[in-house]
Design an enzyme around this catalytic site. Structure first.
Site, PDB file in Angstrom:
ATOM      1  N   LYS A 110      59.704  28.959   7.309  1.00  0.00           N
ATOM      2  CA  LYS A 110      58.038  28.729   7.402  1.00  0.00           C
ATOM      3  C   LYS A 110      57.808  28.641   5.735  1.00  0.00           C
ATOM      4  O   LYS A 110      56.554  27.754   4.652  1.00  0.00           O
ATOM      5  CB  LYS A 110      57.109  30.623   6.377  1.00  0.00           C
TER       6      LYS A 110
HETATM    7  C1  LIG Z   1      57.732  33.448  11.993  1.00  0.00           C
HETATM    8  C2  LIG Z   1      59.082  32.546  12.358  1.00  0.00           C
HETATM    9  C3  LIG Z   1      59.168  32.971  13.704  1.00  0.00           C
HETATM   10  C4  LIG Z   1      58.399  32.569  14.460  1.00  0.00           C
HETATM   11  O1  LIG Z   1      57.581  30.931  14.016  1.00  0.00           O
HETATM   12  P1  LIG Z   1      56.192  30.839  15.413  1.00  0.00           P
HETATM   13  O2  LIG Z   1      55.703  29.464  14.539  1.00  0.00           O
HETATM   14  O3  LIG Z   1      55.132  32.154  15.004  1.00  0.00           O
HETATM   15  O4  LIG Z   1      56.643  31.125  16.965  1.00  0.00           O
HETATM   16  C5  LIG Z   1      60.655  32.927  14.058  1.00  0.00           C
HETATM   17  N1  LIG Z   1      61.841  32.999  13.528  1.00  0.00           N
HETATM   18  C6  LIG Z   1      61.687  33.367  11.965  1.00  0.00           C
HETATM   19  C7  LIG Z   1      62.532  33.495  11.263  1.00  0.00           C
HETATM   20  C8  LIG Z   1      60.010  33.949  11.434  1.00  0.00           C
HETATM   21  O5  LIG Z   1      59.591  33.300  10.300  1.00  0.00           O
END
Ligand SMILES: *Cc1c(COP(=O)(O)O)cnc(C)c1O
Length: 460
Positions: A110
Site C-alpha cells: 500500500k
Molecule cells: C490491502 C491488502 C490486500 C488487498 O488489496 P486490495 O487492493 O484491497 O484487493 C492484500 N494484501 C495485503 C497485505 C494488503 O494490505
C-alpha cells in the site's frame, strides 16, 4: 483526460478534483473517460521504476498538472524503501516469479499507492493554500501506509480509526507509535464495518471541518492509488520479458484495487494473459467469478486480515467497464439495490469472465499449508496474504499457460503469529522491530456516539 462516475451523475472532473473528492457525488467510483495508451516502445527503453512511472502517471494527470511538474513530484514520491529500485522480483522457478512489493516503510504494497496520493495531496494543498483532514478506517495495512505517507506534510492531519479485532500487533503499533502532532490514531470500539460507517457519516456530515478545508479519502476508491499501482505491473512486465509476452498475475485480493490496477494496465497496452483473483474465505469475488453470484455475507476473520471484506468496493469499476460496457444507468441500477439484493448479471455477459479471470478461495488451513510448501520446496518464506495468491497458482496451474507473477503484498514479519503457527521464521526488518519497542499513544473512542467527530474537531 477527464473522469466520470460509474453511476453517471458526476462527470467532467479533473484529476485534481477526483483526487481531492475521492468518492463521486452519486455514490459511484471515478474512472477515466477513456483508457490512455502507453507507448510500449518508449517504455522498453526505461530501466528503473521511476522512469516507468513517468510514462504512466502523466497520462492521468494532464488535466491538472503539466508533465514537468509531475516528473518533479515523481522524483521524490516514493521514499524510505529498502531496495534500491523499490521492488524485488524473486524467481521461484522457470515459470513462477514473486513480485515483492513490501520493501517500503510500512512493509506492505500500500506504500506505492498512498505515497503517490500524499505527494499529490500536498502539491494541491500548497498550490491552493489550504489544509486537509485525512479520515479513514483500516483493517491492517491502509492505516499505517496512509499515516506514514502523510506524516511529513504539515498541511495534512490524519485521523485513522483502528477497529477492535484481528490486525497484528505490529500493524497496530505502526499507527500508535508515530510521534507526530499531525497524526491521530483512534482505537475505536467496534468492528471494521462500524468504523467504515463512521467514516462514511463523517464524509456526509463534515461537521468537524474548518472552512476551506478538504476531507480526504485514502481507501482504494481514490483513483490516485490505482495509478500508483498500475506502474508496477508495467515495471514487472518490462523486467520479465520486455513487455513482449503476456503474463498471468495472481493477486491476493480484498477490495479489488490491486486487481483493477492490473486490468487497467492491460487496457493501456500491457500484454496480459490471465488475472487470478485470489481470496481468503471471504469469498464474494470467487462466488462471482465462479457462479455469477455477487452477494454480501458476514465477514470471517482469517490469517490474512487485510483481505477480510464483505464487499469489494473496486469491483464496481470492473463491472462498469468490462461487463456493462460503460452503461452507467445499468451500473447505477444494480448498485441501488445492493447489498440487499445481490448482483447477478446477464449470463451471456458474465460468460466473458473466462477470457481474462480465474478465481480461487483459500481457507486458513490451506494458506498455512501453502506457506509451508514454499518454504520446504524453495526455502522461501511468504506472508499469509501472498500465500493465498500462491495457493491459487498451485491449484490452477493447469489453466495457466504462460509465465505467472504472484504479487507479494506484505512482508512476512508483519504476521509473526501466522508464521509461528506454520512453524516458520523470518528475520524482522529493523523498521518493524523498532516499532515493537516504542510506546503506544492512541485515543480510545466509541463508534456509538459523536465522540470521534468531537475529537477531530477539538484537534483540528
Ligand atoms: C490491502 C491488502 C490486500 C488487498 O488489496 P486490495 O487492493 O484491497 O484487493 C492484500 N494484501 C495485503 C497485505 C494488503 O494490505
Amino acid at each position: 483526460m477527464l473522469f466520470h462516475s460509474t453511476r453517471g451523475k458526476d462527470s467532467n472532473k479533473t484529476f485534481e478534483e477526483v483526487l481531492m473528492q475521492g468518492l463521486a457525488q452519486d455514490g459511484g467510483l471515478f474512472i477515466p473517460d477513456y483508457w490512455p495508451e502507453v507507448n510500449i516502445n518508449d517504455l522498453r527503453s526505461c530501466d528503473n521504476f521511476i522512469d516507468v512511472a513517468k510514462h504512466i502517471v502523466p497520462l492521468f494527470t494532464d488535466s491538472s498538472f503539466d508533465r514537468a511538474e509531475v516528473n518533479k513530484i515523481l522524483d521524490k514520491t516514493w521514499h524510505d524503501f529498502e531496495k534500491k529500485d523499490y521492488i524485488n522480483i524473486f524467481n521461484i522457478n522457470e515459470t513462477v516469479s514473486i513480485l515483492e512489493l513490501f520493501h517500503g516503510p510500512t512493509a506492505a504494497f500500500k506504500d506505492f499507492g498512498l505515497q503517490l496520493a500524499a505527494a499529490f495531496f500536498n502539491k494541491t494543498l500548497q498550490t491552493q493554500n489550504k489544509t486537509a483532514i485525512v479520515l479513514g478506517a483500516t483493517s491492517g495495512d491502509t492505516g499505517p501506509a496512509a499515516i506514514d505517507a502523510c506524516k511529513e506534510f504539515d498541511l495534512i492531519k490524519s485521523f485513522i480509526l483502528i477497529p477492535e479485532g484481528n490486525m497484528s500487533e505490529i500493524q497496530r503499533k505502526q499507527m500508535t507509535t508515530v510521534d507526530k502532532n499531525n497524526v491521530y490514531p483512534i482505537l475505536a470500539s467496534g468492528s471494521f464495518d462500524d468504523c467504515q460507517d463512521i467514516v462514511k457519516k463523517g464524509f456526509n456530515e463534515r461537521t468537524f471541518l474548518k472552512d476551506d478545508q478538504y476531507l480526504l479519502a485514502i481507501n482504494s476508491i481514490n483513483w490516485v492509488r490505482i495509478v500508483g499501482q498500475i506502474c508496477y505491473y508495467f515495471y514487472v512486465s518490462l523486467k520479465i520479458n520486455k513487455l513482449s509476452e503476456p503474463l498471468n498475475f495472481s493477486v491476493p485480493t480484498g477490495n479489488f484495487g490491486n486487481v483493477f490496477a492490473c486490468y487497467a494496465a492491460s487496457k493501456m497496452g500491457m500484454p496480459l494473459s490471465k488475472i487470478v483473483v485470489a481470496v481468503n474465505s471471504n469469498d464474494i469475488l470467487d462466488r462471482f467469478f465462479r457462479n455469477n453470484d455477487y452477494s454480501k455475507n458476514e465477514v470471517n476473520e482469517t490469517i490474512s486480515p487485510s483481505m477480510d471484506i464483505s464487499i469489494a468496493s473496486n469491483f464496481e469499476r470492473l463491472l462498469y467497464d468490462f461487463y456493462l460496457n460503460r452503461d452507467a444507468e445499468m451500473c447505477s441500477k444494480l448498485y441501488s439495490r445492493f447489498p440487499e439484493n445481490s448482483i447477478h448479471i446477464d449470463q451471456s455477459i458474465w460468460s466473458k469472465s473466462s477470457e481474462l479471470f480465474l478465481s480461487y478461495s483459500s481457507d486458513d488451513i490451506s494458506t498455512y499449508k501453502c506457506m509451508q510448501y514454499y518454504f520446504n520446496k524453495y526455502n522461501y518464506v511468504m506472508d499469509p496474504h501472498t500465500a493465498v495468491a500462491a495457493d491459487a497458482v498451485r491449484s490452477l496451474k493447469d489453466a495457466l499457460v504462460s509465465k505467472t507473477v504472484i504479487l507479494s503484498t506484505a512482508h512476512p514479519a508483519k504476521f509473526p503469529t501466522a508464521l509461528s503457527n506454520a512453524s516458520l521464521h523470518t528475520d524482522m526488518p529493523n523498521k518493524l522491530s523498532a516499532v515493537l519497542n516504542k510506546k503506544e499513544k492512541a485515543e480510545k473512542l466509541s463508534t456509538n456516539d459523536n465522540s470521534i467527530f468531537e475529537y477531530i474537531k477539538t484537534n483540528n
